[in-house]
Design a protein around this motif. Structure first.
Motif, PDB file in Angstrom:
ATOM      1  N   ARG A 111       0.804  -1.131  -0.035  1.00 55.18           N
ATOM      2  CA  ARG A 111      -0.093   0.008  -0.149  1.00 55.18           C
ATOM      3  C   ARG A 111       0.948   1.252  -0.052  1.00 55.18           C
ATOM      4  NH1 ARG A 111      -2.524   4.201   2.089  1.00 55.18           N
ATOM      5  NH2 ARG A 111      -4.942   4.433   1.890  1.00 55.18           N
ATOM      6  N   GLN A 116      -9.354   5.506  -2.194  1.00 56.85           N
ATOM      7  CA  GLN A 116     -10.012   4.320  -2.594  1.00 56.85           C
ATOM      8  C   GLN A 116      -9.510   3.808  -3.837  1.00 56.85           C
ATOM      9  OE1 GLN A 116     -14.194   5.696  -3.756  1.00 56.85           O
ATOM     10  NE2 GLN A 116     -14.755   5.771  -1.652  1.00 56.85           N
ATOM     11  N   GLY A 117      -8.874   4.655  -4.507  1.00 59.89           N
ATOM     12  CA  GLY A 117      -8.001   3.988  -5.504  1.00 59.89           C
ATOM     13  C   GLY A 117      -6.689   3.251  -5.185  1.00 59.89           C
ATOM     14  N   ASN A 131      -6.312   2.019  -2.438  1.00 64.71           N
ATOM     15  CA  ASN A 131      -6.804   0.672  -1.642  1.00 64.71           C
ATOM     16  C   ASN A 131      -7.080  -0.446  -2.755  1.00 64.71           C
ATOM     17  OD1 ASN A 131      -6.370   1.637   0.927  1.00 64.71           O
ATOM     18  ND2 ASN A 131      -8.608   2.401   1.116  1.00 64.71           N
ATOM     19  N   TYR A 132      -7.728  -0.034  -3.682  1.00 68.36           N
ATOM     20  CA  TYR A 132      -8.050  -0.904  -4.861  1.00 68.36           C
ATOM     21  C   TYR A 132      -6.869  -1.548  -5.446  1.00 68.36           C
ATOM     22  CZ  TYR A 132      -9.586  -2.477  -9.518  1.00 68.36           C
ATOM     23  OH  TYR A 132      -9.916  -3.100 -10.589  1.00 68.36           O
ATOM     24  N   ARG A 172      -5.158  -5.450  -4.962  1.00 69.70           N
ATOM     25  CA  ARG A 172      -5.047  -6.414  -6.324  1.00 69.70           C
ATOM     26  C   ARG A 172      -3.513  -6.918  -6.374  1.00 69.70           C
ATOM     27  NH1 ARG A 172      -9.049  -5.974  -9.729  1.00 69.70           N
ATOM     28  NH2 ARG A 172      -8.138  -7.878 -10.975  1.00 69.70           N
ATOM     29  N   LEU A 205      -3.534  -1.438 -13.856  1.00 71.32           N
ATOM     30  CA  LEU A 205      -4.753  -1.124 -12.893  1.00 71.32           C
ATOM     31  C   LEU A 205      -5.077   0.474 -12.640  1.00 71.32           C
ATOM     32  CD1 LEU A 205      -4.231  -3.640  -9.927  1.00 71.32           C
ATOM     33  CD2 LEU A 205      -5.824  -3.861 -11.687  1.00 71.32           C
ATOM     34  N   VAL A 265      -8.294   2.661 -12.867  1.00 69.17           N
ATOM     35  CA  VAL A 265      -8.858   3.707 -11.895  1.00 69.17           C
ATOM     36  C   VAL A 265      -8.930   5.053 -12.461  1.00 69.17           C
ATOM     37  CG1 VAL A 265      -8.219   4.658  -9.801  1.00 69.17           C
ATOM     38  CG2 VAL A 265      -7.717   2.162 -10.134  1.00 69.17           C
TER      39      VAL A 265
END
Length: 229
Positions: A53, A80-81, A83-84, A88, A225, A229
């Motif tokens: 993270r 949020q981005g 964490n997403y 992954r 990713l 996002v």
């Protein structure tokens, strides 16, 4: 019995690595070593996932700074981005961390084993092998725990923990070589230095070739990713 001895071996390895090593040999213990190695690898996996993270957060900030484009409309959207993407890639980062830790555990034993068996003519023994793997790996467990906590502040602090753990591991390895061979500090200075330097060089090279290649794939996946996002 092996599980009950773990706390004692763990604490004693920092105070007197030779005595901790002797306790394993005295019991012909081939169980404590693999258990310790498993604990170190498990903690390394969780540490890698935790650090993921922080790495993603730094990457997001770097992209925003270099391009001058905000990747999110608000701080909550940014989190949020992050964490997403981190969710992954975290298992992959943890897996690469485990592989690199395994390399860090096995390479010094391989180099030391060649010196002990080939030059010093020390008889082959599984307790000796497992002791040489597990005891110098114990500082890595502490480094992984500290890295997980400090990664909440900055992933760069985790790197400092890893380097400190590696340095302490090599100090313990040198102490074990002296214990196994029974030679004095002066007699073992050059061989011990050569083993440590060669182990460190091979470890860093394998980290770069294998770990670096795998992390490159993870970074490419993270960029994909990021575009979603």
């Amino acid at each position: 019995s092996a599980m009950s001895e773990l706390p004692h071996v763990f604490s004693l390895s920092f105070k007197n690595p030779g005595e901790a090593f002797h306790s394993l040999l005295e019991r012909s213990d081939t169980i404590t070593g693999p258990i310790l190695c498993g604990v170190v690898l498990l903690l390394s996996f969780f540490a890698g996932m935790t650090v993921a993270r922080g790495v993603v957060s730094i990457f997001f900030s770097a992209v925003s700074s270099l391009t001058g484009v905000s990747l999110a409309g608000s701080a909550s959207s940014m989190n949020q981005g992050i964490n997403y993407v981190a969710g992954r890639i975290a298992p992959s980062v943890g897996g690469v961390t485990v592989l690199c830790q395994l390399i860090s555990m096995l390479v010094p034993v391989l180099v030391s084993g060649i010196y002990l068996l080939g030059i010093c003519k020390v008889p082959f023994s599984w307790p000796v092998i497992f002791g040489l793997i597990s005891i110098p790996s114990i500082p890595s467990a502490v480094a992984a725990l500290a890295g997980m906590l400090l990664s909440l502040l900055s992933p760069w602090l985790t790197i400092v923990c890893v380097l400190c753990g590696m340095a302490f591991s090599y100090l313990q390895l040198g102490a074990l070589l002296q214990y196994v061979t029974g030679r004095s500090e002066q007699q073992l200075f050059l061989p011990k230095t050569a083993c440590i330097l060669l182990s460190l060089l091979l470890t860093l090279l394998l980290h770069l070739l294998i770990g670096g290649g795998l992390m490159g794939n993870v970074m490419n996946y993270m960029i994909q990713l990021l575009s979603n996002v």
